[in-house]
Design a protein around this motif. Structure first.
Motif, PDB file in Angstrom:
ATOM      1  N   ASP A  82       0.870  -1.422  -0.088  1.00  0.00           N
ATOM      2  CA  ASP A  82       0.166  -0.057  -0.060  1.00  0.00           C
ATOM      3  C   ASP A  82       0.704   1.228   0.127  1.00  0.00           C
ATOM      4  O   ASP A  82       1.630   1.414   1.052  1.00  0.00           O
ATOM      5  N   PRO A  83       0.854   2.041  -0.941  1.00  0.00           N
ATOM      6  CA  PRO A  83       1.522   3.273  -0.999  1.00  0.00           C
ATOM      7  C   PRO A  83       1.303   4.303  -0.128  1.00  0.00           C
ATOM      8  O   PRO A  83       2.094   5.344   0.079  1.00  0.00           O
ATOM      9  N   THR A  84       0.031   4.128   0.394  1.00  0.00           N
ATOM     10  CA  THR A  84      -0.469   5.426   1.284  1.00  0.00           C
ATOM     11  C   THR A  84       0.030   5.362   2.739  1.00  0.00           C
ATOM     12  O   THR A  84      -0.048   6.055   3.369  1.00  0.00           O
ATOM     13  N   LEU A  85       0.635   4.181   3.176  1.00  0.00           N
ATOM     14  CA  LEU A  85       1.028   3.855   4.586  1.00  0.00           C
ATOM     15  C   LEU A  85       2.474   4.264   4.611  1.00  0.00           C
ATOM     16  O   LEU A  85       3.407   4.169   3.850  1.00  0.00           O
ATOM     17  N   PRO A  86       2.730   5.005   5.711  1.00  0.00           N
ATOM     18  CA  PRO A  86       4.012   5.368   6.147  1.00  0.00           C
ATOM     19  C   PRO A  86       5.000   4.014   5.944  1.00  0.00           C
ATOM     20  O   PRO A  86       4.656   3.022   6.517  1.00  0.00           O
ATOM     21  N   ARG A  87       6.295   4.386   5.621  1.00  0.00           N
ATOM     22  CA  ARG A  87       7.480   3.334   5.585  1.00  0.00           C
ATOM     23  C   ARG A  87       8.437   3.556   6.537  1.00  0.00           C
ATOM     24  O   ARG A  87       8.795   4.820   7.029  1.00  0.00           O
ATOM     25  N   ILE A  88       9.169   2.507   7.327  1.00  0.00           N
ATOM     26  CA  ILE A  88      10.415   2.774   8.179  1.00  0.00           C
ATOM     27  C   ILE A  88      11.445   1.701   7.740  1.00  0.00           C
ATOM     28  O   ILE A  88      10.976   0.606   7.079  1.00  0.00           O
ATOM     29  N   GLN A  89      12.573   1.855   8.084  1.00  0.00           N
ATOM     30  CA  GLN A  89      13.727   1.023   8.035  1.00  0.00           C
ATOM     31  C   GLN A  89      13.798   0.090   9.411  1.00  0.00           C
ATOM     32  O   GLN A  89      14.360   0.688  10.398  1.00  0.00           O
ATOM     33  N   LYS A  90      13.058  -1.010   9.566  1.00  0.00           N
ATOM     34  CA  LYS A  90      13.007  -1.673  10.700  1.00  0.00           C
ATOM     35  C   LYS A  90      13.148  -3.086  10.141  1.00  0.00           C
ATOM     36  O   LYS A  90      12.545  -3.606   9.477  1.00  0.00           O
ATOM     37  N   PRO A  91      14.016  -4.009  10.704  1.00  0.00           N
ATOM     38  CA  PRO A  91      14.277  -5.369  10.218  1.00  0.00           C
ATOM     39  C   PRO A  91      13.246  -6.210  10.850  1.00  0.00           C
ATOM     40  O   PRO A  91      12.614  -6.168  11.982  1.00  0.00           O
ATOM     41  N   CYS A  92      12.641  -7.031   9.784  1.00  0.00           N
ATOM     42  CA  CYS A  92      11.792  -7.888  10.105  1.00  0.00           C
ATOM     43  C   CYS A  92      12.085  -9.145  11.114  1.00  0.00           C
ATOM     44  O   CYS A  92      13.184  -9.553  10.683  1.00  0.00           O
ATOM     45  N   PRO A  93      11.339  -9.571  12.037  1.00  0.00           N
ATOM     46  CA  PRO A  93      12.028 -10.707  12.983  1.00  0.00           C
ATOM     47  C   PRO A  93      11.842 -11.899  12.255  1.00  0.00           C
ATOM     48  O   PRO A  93      12.643 -12.768  12.574  1.00  0.00           O
ATOM     49  N   THR A  94      11.261 -11.990  11.322  1.00  0.00           N
ATOM     50  CA  THR A  94      10.914 -13.447  10.416  1.00  0.00           C
ATOM     51  C   THR A  94      12.023 -13.632   9.392  1.00  0.00           C
ATOM     52  O   THR A  94      12.696 -14.520   9.512  1.00  0.00           O
ATOM     53  N   CYS A  95      12.063 -12.417   8.487  1.00  0.00           N
ATOM     54  CA  CYS A  95      12.947 -12.538   7.247  1.00  0.00           C
ATOM     55  C   CYS A  95      14.102 -11.730   7.154  1.00  0.00           C
ATOM     56  O   CYS A  95      14.919 -11.879   6.477  1.00  0.00           O
ATOM     57  N   GLY A  96      14.092 -10.779   8.095  1.00  0.00           N
ATOM     58  CA  GLY A  96      15.032 -10.110   8.135  1.00  0.00           C
ATOM     59  C   GLY A  96      15.261  -8.913   7.138  1.00  0.00           C
ATOM     60  O   GLY A  96      16.105  -7.944   7.237  1.00  0.00           O
ATOM     61  N   GLU A  97      14.316  -8.677   6.211  1.00  0.00           N
ATOM     62  CA  GLU A  97      14.090  -7.533   5.581  1.00  0.00           C
ATOM     63  C   GLU A  97      13.983  -6.174   6.086  1.00  0.00           C
ATOM     64  O   GLU A  97      13.619  -6.184   7.212  1.00  0.00           O
TER      65      GLU A  97
END
Length: 128
Positions: A82-97
């Motif tokens: 969803d392009p309307t939601l804000p994004r953040i640089q935070k590592p995913c606990p499952t895949c590490g993205e």
């Protein structure tokens, strides 16, 4: 044959009894509530034969609405796209993205504070 509420309970915490269907003892058809206006009494009567019986309780129907919605209700894995939601640089606990979108909890109760939920853009994992 079947029961209706009206019995005794074991305490204030006792769950209310379920209201069950009642059936005619003569023809086995469903009994329907009927008012005896002369005696001001609630009866169950068969519509097929002339069988009637007094109702054990004044409660004929109970409609209970139970709604429990989780904090993350309605979230799909496509939320990360969803392009309307804000994004953040935070590592995913499952895949590490390292990219995730975030939003506030949709549950509105007095006990719910401001909870932020993160959704991984790669795998769709949801975490706080």
């Amino acid at each position: 044959m079947s029961e209706s509420p009206g019995g005794s309970t074991t305490g204030p915490e006792a769950a209310p009894k379920k209201i069950l269907f009642r059936f005619c003892s003569e023809c086995s058809n469903l009994l329907f509530p009927k008012e005896d206006k002369e005696n001001s009494q609630l009866l169950f009567a068969c519509r097929t034969c002339s069988f009637t019986e007094p109702a054990p309780s004044a409660c004929v129907m109970r409609h209970e609405i139970a709604s429990t919605v989780g904090d993350t209700a309605g979230i799909t894995q496509d939320v990360g796209q969803d392009p309307t939601l804000p994004r953040i640089q935070k590592p995913c606990p499952t895949c590490g993205e390292n990219e995730a979108v975030f939003f506030q909890s949709q549950q509105r109760t007095a006990e719910t504070g401001m909870k932020l939920y993160y959704v991984c853009c790669a795998c769709g994992n949801v975490w706080q």
